[in-house]
Write a protein that holds these residues in place. Structure first.
Motif, PDB file in Angstrom:
ATOM      1  N   SER A 158       1.790   2.252  -3.469  1.00 39.12           N
ATOM      2  CA  SER A 158       3.079   1.444  -4.351  1.00 39.12           C
ATOM      3  C   SER A 158       2.952   0.941  -5.545  1.00 39.12           C
ATOM      4  O   SER A 158       1.554   0.634  -6.582  1.00 39.12           O
ATOM      5  CB  SER A 158       3.483   0.421  -3.740  1.00 39.12           C
ATOM      6  N   PRO A 159       3.376   2.134  -6.393  1.00 41.61           N
ATOM      7  CA  PRO A 159       4.352   2.756  -6.167  1.00 41.61           C
ATOM      8  C   PRO A 159       3.741   4.196  -5.953  1.00 41.61           C
ATOM      9  O   PRO A 159       2.542   4.320  -5.674  1.00 41.61           O
ATOM     10  CB  PRO A 159       4.842   3.430  -7.288  1.00 41.61           C
ATOM     11  N   LEU A 160       4.364   4.825  -4.586  1.00 42.23           N
ATOM     12  CA  LEU A 160       3.791   6.154  -4.442  1.00 42.23           C
ATOM     13  C   LEU A 160       3.882   7.165  -5.476  1.00 42.23           C
ATOM     14  O   LEU A 160       4.026   7.615  -5.999  1.00 42.23           O
ATOM     15  CB  LEU A 160       4.938   6.888  -2.867  1.00 42.23           C
ATOM     16  N   PRO A 161       2.325   7.853  -4.592  1.00 42.15           N
ATOM     17  CA  PRO A 161       1.619   9.023  -6.401  1.00 42.15           C
ATOM     18  C   PRO A 161       2.620  10.329  -5.901  1.00 42.15           C
ATOM     19  O   PRO A 161       3.144  10.272  -4.501  1.00 42.15           O
ATOM     20  CB  PRO A 161       0.184   9.212  -5.845  1.00 42.15           C
ATOM     21  N   PRO A 162       3.445  10.742  -6.751  1.00 38.32           N
ATOM     22  CA  PRO A 162       4.550  11.602  -7.017  1.00 38.32           C
ATOM     23  C   PRO A 162       3.602  12.864  -5.592  1.00 38.32           C
ATOM     24  O   PRO A 162       4.279  13.639  -4.954  1.00 38.32           O
ATOM     25  CB  PRO A 162       4.180  12.612  -8.200  1.00 38.32           C
ATOM     26  N   ALA A 163       2.281  13.431  -5.673  1.00 38.32           N
ATOM     27  CA  ALA A 163       1.239  13.908  -5.685  1.00 38.32           C
ATOM     28  C   ALA A 163       1.255  13.426  -3.723  1.00 38.32           C
ATOM     29  O   ALA A 163       1.435  14.723  -2.897  1.00 38.32           O
ATOM     30  CB  ALA A 163      -0.246  13.914  -5.864  1.00 38.32           C
ATOM     31  N   PHE A 164       1.822  13.058  -3.261  1.00 34.14           N
ATOM     32  CA  PHE A 164       1.462  12.258  -1.520  1.00 34.14           C
ATOM     33  C   PHE A 164       3.506  13.120  -2.143  1.00 34.14           C
ATOM     34  O   PHE A 164       4.250  13.255  -0.403  1.00 34.14           O
ATOM     35  CB  PHE A 164       2.074  10.419  -1.232  1.00 34.14           C
ATOM     36  N   VAL A 165       3.862  12.524  -2.174  1.00 35.27           N
ATOM     37  CA  VAL A 165       5.641  12.813  -1.667  1.00 35.27           C
ATOM     38  C   VAL A 165       5.949  14.191  -1.183  1.00 35.27           C
ATOM     39  O   VAL A 165       6.333  14.927  -0.590  1.00 35.27           O
ATOM     40  CB  VAL A 165       5.986  12.325  -2.739  1.00 35.27           C
ATOM     41  N   GLU A 166       5.151  14.790  -2.788  1.00 36.61           N
ATOM     42  CA  GLU A 166       5.161  16.087  -2.665  1.00 36.61           C
ATOM     43  C   GLU A 166       4.210  17.011  -1.605  1.00 36.61           C
ATOM     44  O   GLU A 166       5.346  17.960  -1.346  1.00 36.61           O
ATOM     45  CB  GLU A 166       4.475  16.593  -4.224  1.00 36.61           C
ATOM     46  N   ALA A 167       2.829  16.519  -1.157  1.00 33.59           N
ATOM     47  CA  ALA A 167       2.662  16.937  -0.135  1.00 33.59           C
ATOM     48  C   ALA A 167       3.424  17.070   0.915  1.00 33.59           C
ATOM     49  O   ALA A 167       3.076  17.654   1.972  1.00 33.59           O
ATOM     50  CB  ALA A 167       1.067  16.192  -0.313  1.00 33.59           C
ATOM     51  N   ILE A 168       4.220  16.060   1.458  1.00 31.87           N
ATOM     52  CA  ILE A 168       5.335  15.649   2.662  1.00 31.87           C
ATOM     53  C   ILE A 168       6.178  16.254   2.577  1.00 31.87           C
ATOM     54  O   ILE A 168       6.304  16.943   3.609  1.00 31.87           O
ATOM     55  CB  ILE A 168       6.021  14.148   2.732  1.00 31.87           C
ATOM     56  N   GLU A 169       7.061  17.230   1.372  1.00 30.08           N
ATOM     57  CA  GLU A 169       7.539  17.684   1.238  1.00 30.08           C
ATOM     58  C   GLU A 169       7.315  18.971   1.654  1.00 30.08           C
ATOM     59  O   GLU A 169       8.528  19.782   2.466  1.00 30.08           O
ATOM     60  CB  GLU A 169       8.878  17.842  -0.814  1.00 30.08           C
ATOM     61  N   ALA A 170       6.331  19.297   1.329  1.00 31.41           N
ATOM     62  CA  ALA A 170       5.715  20.642   1.561  1.00 31.41           C
ATOM     63  C   ALA A 170       6.055  21.190   3.064  1.00 31.41           C
ATOM     64  O   ALA A 170       5.556  22.313   3.465  1.00 31.41           O
ATOM     65  CB  ALA A 170       4.516  20.470   0.855  1.00 31.41           C
ATOM     66  N   THR A 171       5.523  19.815   3.840  1.00 36.67           N
ATOM     67  CA  THR A 171       5.329  20.479   5.344  1.00 36.67           C
ATOM     68  C   THR A 171       6.973  20.895   5.991  1.00 36.67           C
ATOM     69  O   THR A 171       7.068  21.431   6.907  1.00 36.67           O
ATOM     70  CB  THR A 171       5.145  19.047   5.753  1.00 36.67           C
ATOM     71  N   GLY A 172       7.999  20.593   5.334  1.00 35.91           N
ATOM     72  CA  GLY A 172       9.094  20.431   5.511  1.00 35.91           C
ATOM     73  C   GLY A 172      10.078  19.258   6.287  1.00 35.91           C
ATOM     74  O   GLY A 172      10.507  19.709   7.268  1.00 35.91           O
ATOM     75  N   LEU A 173       9.079  18.674   6.014  1.00 37.90           N
ATOM     76  CA  LEU A 173       9.449  17.618   7.186  1.00 37.90           C
ATOM     77  C   LEU A 173      10.934  16.497   6.553  1.00 37.90           C
ATOM     78  O   LEU A 173      11.291  15.658   6.761  1.00 37.90           O
ATOM     79  CB  LEU A 173       8.386  16.366   7.681  1.00 37.90           C
ATOM     80  N   LEU A 174      10.997  17.242   5.279  1.00 38.95           N
ATOM     81  CA  LEU A 174      11.753  16.695   4.295  1.00 38.95           C
ATOM     82  C   LEU A 174      13.464  17.762   3.537  1.00 38.95           C
ATOM     83  O   LEU A 174      13.544  17.662   2.856  1.00 38.95           O
ATOM     84  CB  LEU A 174      11.760  16.182   2.936  1.00 38.95           C
ATOM     85  N   PRO A 175      13.910  17.610   4.903  1.00 40.85           N
ATOM     86  CA  PRO A 175      15.391  18.473   4.014  1.00 40.85           C
ATOM     87  C   PRO A 175      16.862  18.598   3.485  1.00 40.85           C
ATOM     88  O   PRO A 175      17.190  19.241   2.632  1.00 40.85           O
ATOM     89  CB  PRO A 175      15.092  19.282   5.486  1.00 40.85           C
ATOM     90  N   SER A 176      16.511  16.690   3.179  1.00 43.65           N
ATOM     91  CA  SER A 176      17.101  16.258   2.535  1.00 43.65           C
ATOM     92  C   SER A 176      17.105  14.998   2.017  1.00 43.65           C
ATOM     93  O   SER A 176      16.982  13.733   3.125  1.00 43.65           O
ATOM     94  CB  SER A 176      18.694  16.434   3.964  1.00 43.65           C
ATOM     95  N   ALA A 177      16.761  15.353   1.190  1.00 47.15           N
ATOM     96  CA  ALA A 177      16.746  13.552   0.374  1.00 47.15           C
ATOM     97  C   ALA A 177      18.046  12.522   0.762  1.00 47.15           C
ATOM     98  O   ALA A 177      18.103  11.547   0.812  1.00 47.15           O
ATOM     99  CB  ALA A 177      16.924  13.326  -1.238  1.00 47.15           C
ATOM    100  N   THR A 178      19.042  13.413   0.158  1.00 49.47           N
ATOM    101  CA  THR A 178      20.108  11.970   1.332  1.00 49.47           C
ATOM    102  C   THR A 178      20.245  11.989   2.514  1.00 49.47           C
ATOM    103  O   THR A 178      20.799  10.531   2.733  1.00 49.47           O
ATOM    104  CB  THR A 178      22.303  12.726   0.931  1.00 49.47           C
ATOM    105  N   HIS A 179      19.651  12.138   3.633  1.00 46.38           N
ATOM    106  CA  HIS A 179      19.975  12.375   4.630  1.00 46.38           C
ATOM    107  C   HIS A 179      19.006  12.220   5.738  1.00 46.38           C
ATOM    108  O   HIS A 179      18.867  11.759   6.680  1.00 46.38           O
ATOM    109  CB  HIS A 179      20.955  13.289   5.309  1.00 46.38           C
ATOM    110  N   GLU A 180      17.893  12.074   4.933  1.00 40.51           N
ATOM    111  CA  GLU A 180      16.739  10.942   5.266  1.00 40.51           C
ATOM    112  C   GLU A 180      16.073  10.952   6.210  1.00 40.51           C
ATOM    113  O   GLU A 180      15.768  10.853   7.739  1.00 40.51           O
ATOM    114  CB  GLU A 180      15.209  10.851   4.426  1.00 40.51           C
ATOM    115  N   ARG A 181      16.847   9.478   6.393  1.00 43.59           N
ATOM    116  CA  ARG A 181      16.820   8.288   6.942  1.00 43.59           C
ATOM    117  C   ARG A 181      17.887   8.095   8.541  1.00 43.59           C
ATOM    118  O   ARG A 181      17.732   7.527   9.122  1.00 43.59           O
ATOM    119  CB  ARG A 181      17.174   6.992   6.227  1.00 43.59           C
ATOM    120  N   VAL A 182      19.250   8.856   8.268  1.00 43.06           N
ATOM    121  CA  VAL A 182      19.517   9.634   9.879  1.00 43.06           C
ATOM    122  C   VAL A 182      19.018  10.313  10.305  1.00 43.06           C
ATOM    123  O   VAL A 182      20.204  10.520  11.362  1.00 43.06           O
ATOM    124  CB  VAL A 182      21.362   9.212   9.054  1.00 43.06           C
ATOM    125  N   ARG A 183      18.670  11.319  10.419  1.00 46.82           N
ATOM    126  CA  ARG A 183      18.578  11.765  11.164  1.00 46.82           C
ATOM    127  C   ARG A 183      17.344  11.498  12.064  1.00 46.82           C
ATOM    128  O   ARG A 183      16.319  11.771  12.384  1.00 46.82           O
ATOM    129  CB  ARG A 183      17.480  13.108  10.395  1.00 46.82           C
TER     130      ARG A 183
END
Length: 385
Positions: A76-101
């Protein structure tokens, strides 16, 4: 470029449900939750998430009671490389809606795959629905009603090839197949519009507002009563037709587990993470030996089909009880003594009861392993009565 969260979508400070862009800080580090609507996910994606977890945090990925994933023990804080790696999996299609899916869907119902995907796309495309609370839950079921025992807010149940019923606020309305997704999106928008501050779920709405939840529906009627919370879990480990329900002990996915899913189903064939800490491996009935050898549970009998636990100490600051160790020791003792496992038991460290399922008998901070064994088997151990 790494996505940036939108503070305007935060409903209120009390809505603490974590996401990738808004982690929760636990005693073992930062925790992020990754949504997978309906639990539908390719084994290759699970493999990527486990590899990312091993690189940045804990070597296992935690499954949640809504069929989502959690990665914990992160910096903490999250390393940018971690966030980018998760994004690359396709599991974050929306920054604004991620917690309501938050969507659960009948794990064995392949016919719901397309509808779940269409609903997720419609949800993400609607800017109003970014204001939904992170606790709000949608459900999609076949005629069996397998996920309708969960604590959903708006649900659809398909009864034929071209029609079904949408439920919300104690009401039900028959809809054509093509109208189901728009009807659920409309009900969710109405919730956002009419919900008072602090109403996180449909059940929190005052009775006087419930008729306003579904103003455009024709002839809504009283919905069937939800199944009693003491019912059996709808899905247990084992072979079901061509598929295998593979239980994951304590809901902790490992590299060995996801490698077995990929070997049996293929890396890109859809698997389904369930709300009951298991994974449906489609067309895997002929390869159960591979799953068993990886440490997965494929029999309905035995302690691991009925025993679960919150993360407990030392990972959680709210308790000093090592819940995972208690559960593991209890399972080993039950297996060694060949005792029957007769009750769903969830071991928790405090009264928050995190991760509790609808059929669980909850043990809050049990003092000994024997207490867990006695509850799981309903056989007195160590002089207990």
């Amino acid at each position: 470029m790494t996505a940036v969260s939108d503070p305007s979508t935060t409903r209120a400070p009390a809505d603490r449900c974590p996401g990738l862009l808004r982690p929760f800080l636990a005693d073992d580090g930062a925790l992020v939750r990754l949504r997978m609507p309906g639990g539908r996910v390719a084994p290759s994606v699970l493999s990527e998430v486990v590899a990312i977890a091993e690189r940045f945090g804990a070597p296992v990925v935690q499954m949640t009671s809504r069929g989502n994933l959690q990665v914990r023990a992160l910096p903490s804080p999250l390393p940018p490389a971690f966030v980018e790696a998760i994004e690359a999996t396709g599991l974050l299609p929306s920054a604004t809606h991620e917690r309501v899916r938050n969507v659960v869907a009948a794990p064995l119902a392949r016919e719901l795959d397309g509808m779940v995907a269409a609903f997720d796309a419609a949800l993400v495309a609607d800017p109003v629905l970014a204001r939904l609370p992170g606790r709000f839950l949608f459900a999609f079921s076949d005629a069996s009603g397998s996920v309708l025992s969960e604590r959903w807010d708006i649900a659809y149940q398909q009864f034929s090839a071209d029609s079904g019923v949408v439920y919300a606020g104690g009401l039900a309305s028959e809809v054509a197949l093509g109208d189901a997704v728009p009807a659920m999106i409309d009900a969710a928008r109405r919730f956002v519009e009419i919900a008072p501050e602090g109403a996180w779920n449909v059940r929190d709405l005052p009775p006087t507002l419930l008729p306003d939840l579904l103003p455009s529906w024709d002839t809504p009627r009283e919905a069937p009563k939800r199944p009693n919370r003491a019912i059996r879990r709808p899905l247990r480990p084992g072979v079901v037709g061509p598929d295998v329900v593979a239980g994951v002990p304590l809901g902790m996915l490992t590299r060995q587990h996801v490698a077995a899913f990929a070997e049996v189903a293929g890396p890109d064939a859809p698997a389904v993470v369930t709300a009951w800490r298991s994974v449906v491996v489609r067309d895997g009935a002929a390869r159960v030996d591979v799953l068993r050898d990886a440490g997965l549970v494929i029999e309905a009998a035995g302690p691991w089909s009925r025993l679960s636990a919150c993360v407990g100490a030392p990972s959680c600051r709210r308790t000093t009880v090592p819940t995972l160790d208690l559960a593991r020791s209890a399972a080993e003792l039950v297996a060694a003594r060949r005792l029957p496992s007769t009750q769903d038991v969830h071991v928790v460290g405090c009264e928050r009861r995190c991760g509790t399922g609808v059929s669980d008998h909850v043990l809050v901070a049990p003092p000994t392993v024997d207490h867990v064994v006695t509850s799981l088997t309903q056989v007195p151990i160590g002089g207990e009565t």
